[in-house]
Design a protein around this motif. Structure first.
Motif, PDB file in Angstrom:
ATOM      1  N   SER A   2      53.507  46.954  32.586  1.00  0.00           N
ATOM      2  CA  SER A   2      52.214  46.672  33.206  1.00  0.00           C
ATOM      3  C   SER A   2      51.236  46.216  32.138  1.00  0.00           C
ATOM      4  N   VAL A   3      50.169  45.601  32.594  1.00  0.00           N
ATOM      5  CA  VAL A   3      49.100  45.154  31.702  1.00  0.00           C
ATOM      6  C   VAL A   3      47.816  45.811  32.179  1.00  0.00           C
ATOM      7  N   LEU A   4      47.163  46.541  31.290  1.00  0.00           N
ATOM      8  CA  LEU A   4      45.883  47.165  31.595  1.00  0.00           C
ATOM      9  C   LEU A   4      44.788  46.171  31.239  1.00  0.00           C
ATOM     10  N   THR A   5      43.924  45.880  32.192  1.00  0.00           N
ATOM     11  CA  THR A   5      42.888  44.871  31.986  1.00  0.00           C
ATOM     12  C   THR A   5      41.554  45.367  32.527  1.00  0.00           C
ATOM     13  N   SER A   6      40.491  44.733  32.079  1.00  0.00           N
ATOM     14  CA  SER A   6      39.166  45.153  32.545  1.00  0.00           C
ATOM     15  C   SER A   6      38.557  44.112  33.471  1.00  0.00           C
ATOM     16  N   VAL A   7      37.732  44.617  34.370  1.00  0.00           N
ATOM     17  CA  VAL A   7      36.978  43.761  35.286  1.00  0.00           C
ATOM     18  C   VAL A   7      35.795  43.204  34.508  1.00  0.00           C
ATOM     19  N   ILE A   8      35.652  41.871  34.538  1.00  0.00           N
ATOM     20  CA  ILE A   8      34.549  41.255  33.788  1.00  0.00           C
ATOM     21  C   ILE A   8      33.569  40.509  34.686  1.00  0.00           C
ATOM     22  N   GLY A   9      33.890  40.401  35.980  1.00  0.00           N
ATOM     23  CA  GLY A   9      32.962  39.703  36.856  1.00  0.00           C
ATOM     24  C   GLY A   9      33.402  39.711  38.303  1.00  0.00           C
ATOM     25  N   HIS A  10      32.527  39.186  39.151  1.00  0.00           N
ATOM     26  CA  HIS A  10      32.781  39.075  40.591  1.00  0.00           C
ATOM     27  C   HIS A  10      32.307  37.714  41.087  1.00  0.00           C
ATOM     28  N   GLN A  11      32.962  37.227  42.082  1.00  0.00           N
ATOM     29  CA  GLN A  11      32.450  36.119  42.880  1.00  0.00           C
ATOM     30  C   GLN A  11      32.636  36.572  44.329  1.00  0.00           C
ATOM     31  N   LYS A  12      31.699  37.394  44.767  1.00  0.00           N
ATOM     32  CA  LYS A  12      31.826  38.053  46.068  1.00  0.00           C
ATOM     33  C   LYS A  12      31.930  37.057  47.212  1.00  0.00           C
ATOM     34  N   HIS A  13      31.220  35.945  47.137  1.00  0.00           N
ATOM     35  CA  HIS A  13      31.272  34.963  48.221  1.00  0.00           C
ATOM     36  C   HIS A  13      32.668  34.334  48.348  1.00  0.00           C
ATOM     37  N   LYS A  14      33.473  34.406  47.293  1.00  0.00           N
ATOM     38  CA  LYS A  14      34.849  33.907  47.344  1.00  0.00           C
ATOM     39  C   LYS A  14      35.866  35.039  47.522  1.00  0.00           C
ATOM     40  N   GLY A  15      35.400  36.294  47.431  1.00  0.00           N
ATOM     41  CA  GLY A  15      36.317  37.435  47.523  1.00  0.00           C
ATOM     42  C   GLY A  15      37.122  37.633  46.250  1.00  0.00           C
ATOM     43  N   TRP A  16      36.530  37.328  45.100  1.00  0.00           N
ATOM     44  CA  TRP A  16      37.221  37.399  43.815  1.00  0.00           C
ATOM     45  C   TRP A  16      36.680  38.503  42.926  1.00  0.00           C
ATOM     46  N   GLY A  81      33.830  47.959  39.443  1.00  0.00           N
ATOM     47  CA  GLY A  81      32.626  47.761  38.647  1.00  0.00           C
ATOM     48  C   GLY A  81      32.934  47.008  37.362  1.00  0.00           C
ATOM     49  N   ILE A  82      31.947  46.295  36.846  1.00  0.00           N
ATOM     50  CA  ILE A  82      32.113  45.592  35.582  1.00  0.00           C
ATOM     51  C   ILE A  82      32.492  46.622  34.512  1.00  0.00           C
ATOM     52  N   GLY A  83      33.564  46.338  33.791  1.00  0.00           N
ATOM     53  CA  GLY A  83      34.060  47.246  32.759  1.00  0.00           C
ATOM     54  C   GLY A  83      35.126  48.214  33.247  1.00  0.00           C
ATOM     55  N   SER A  84      35.298  48.327  34.560  1.00  0.00           N
ATOM     56  CA  SER A  84      36.349  49.219  35.059  1.00  0.00           C
ATOM     57  C   SER A  84      37.718  48.608  34.767  1.00  0.00           C
ATOM     58  N   MET A  85      38.737  49.426  34.790  1.00  0.00           N
ATOM     59  CA  MET A  85      40.082  48.991  34.427  1.00  0.00           C
ATOM     60  C   MET A  85      40.994  48.961  35.651  1.00  0.00           C
ATOM     61  N   VAL A  86      41.905  48.002  35.654  1.00  0.00           N
ATOM     62  CA  VAL A  86      42.974  47.936  36.645  1.00  0.00           C
ATOM     63  C   VAL A  86      44.275  47.669  35.900  1.00  0.00           C
ATOM     64  N   ARG A  87      45.372  48.052  36.520  1.00  0.00           N
ATOM     65  CA  ARG A  87      46.697  47.836  35.946  1.00  0.00           C
ATOM     66  C   ARG A  87      47.389  46.764  36.787  1.00  0.00           C
ATOM     67  N   ILE A  88      47.953  45.770  36.120  1.00  0.00           N
ATOM     68  CA  ILE A  88      48.652  44.680  36.792  1.00  0.00           C
ATOM     69  C   ILE A  88      50.147  44.815  36.530  1.00  0.00           C
ATOM     70  N   LEU A  89      50.933  44.708  37.603  1.00  0.00           N
ATOM     71  CA  LEU A  89      52.386  44.650  37.467  1.00  0.00           C
ATOM     72  C   LEU A  89      52.769  43.173  37.534  1.00  0.00           C
ATOM     73  N   PRO A  90      53.038  42.556  36.386  1.00  0.00           N
ATOM     74  CA  PRO A  90      53.313  41.119  36.376  1.00  0.00           C
ATOM     75  C   PRO A  90      54.669  40.791  36.979  1.00  0.00           C
ATOM     76  N   ASN A  91      54.836  39.528  37.366  1.00  0.00           N
ATOM     77  CA  ASN A  91      56.086  39.072  37.980  1.00  0.00           C
ATOM     78  C   ASN A  91      57.253  39.023  37.012  1.00  0.00           C
ATOM     79  N   HIS A  92      56.998  38.722  35.762  1.00  0.00           N
ATOM     80  CA  HIS A  92      58.077  38.487  34.820  1.00  0.00           C
ATOM     81  C   HIS A  92      57.835  39.301  33.551  1.00  0.00           C
ATOM     82  N   ALA A  93      58.521  40.426  33.450  1.00  0.00           N
ATOM     83  CA  ALA A  93      58.313  41.328  32.319  1.00  0.00           C
ATOM     84  C   ALA A  93      58.656  40.665  30.985  1.00  0.00           C
TER      85      ALA A  93
END
Length: 122
Positions: A2-16, A81-93
């Motif tokens: 997995s890759v641990l990454t941080s949230v750096i922004g939002h584009q709420k009108h696009k759902g991103w 929230g900006i700065g919060s962390m999420v874990r991504i399970l990538p397609n190709h390890a």
């Protein structure tokens, strides 16, 4: 893997939700694009590794990832929230792992129990 990454922004009108992990961190492999369930560039999880509903990394550029809901449902913005962390399970390890010089080993929690340094070259 997995890759641990941080949230750096939002584009709420696009759902991103925008992260600081793009294809350099996750690989460009979209191997699930032709399968019954397309996982984008990776499945989005909380820090503990639990998948978050239908959230995927739907798009990437070199340095940034775009998280969106595959079903086009509203995102629970308070969880990203900006700065919060999420874990991504990538397609190709393999392709993902090749981008890093070390791997942080966890065992069922967020506590790092070991660090494995990669040996480069063929």
């Amino acid at each position: 893997m997995s890759v641990l990454t941080s949230v750096i922004g939002h584009q709420k009108h696009k759902g991103w939700v925008i992260t600081d992990a793009g294809w350099m961190a996750l690989s460009r492999d979209r191997g699930t694009a032709s399968q019954k369930v397309n996982q984008g560039s990776g499945l989005v999880c909380n820090v503990e590794g639990d998948p978050l509903n239908d959230l995927i990394v739907s798009s990437t550029n070199q340095e940034h990832g775009i998280i969106s809901d595959r079903s086009k449902k509203d995102i629970a913005w308070e969880s990203f929230g900006i700065g919060s962390m999420v874990r991504i399970l990538p397609n190709h390890a393999c392709a993902t792992g090749a981008m890093y010089d070390r791997y942080y080993i966890i065992d069922g929690s967020t506590e790092i129990i070991d660090v494995w340094h990669r040996i480069n070259g063929w």
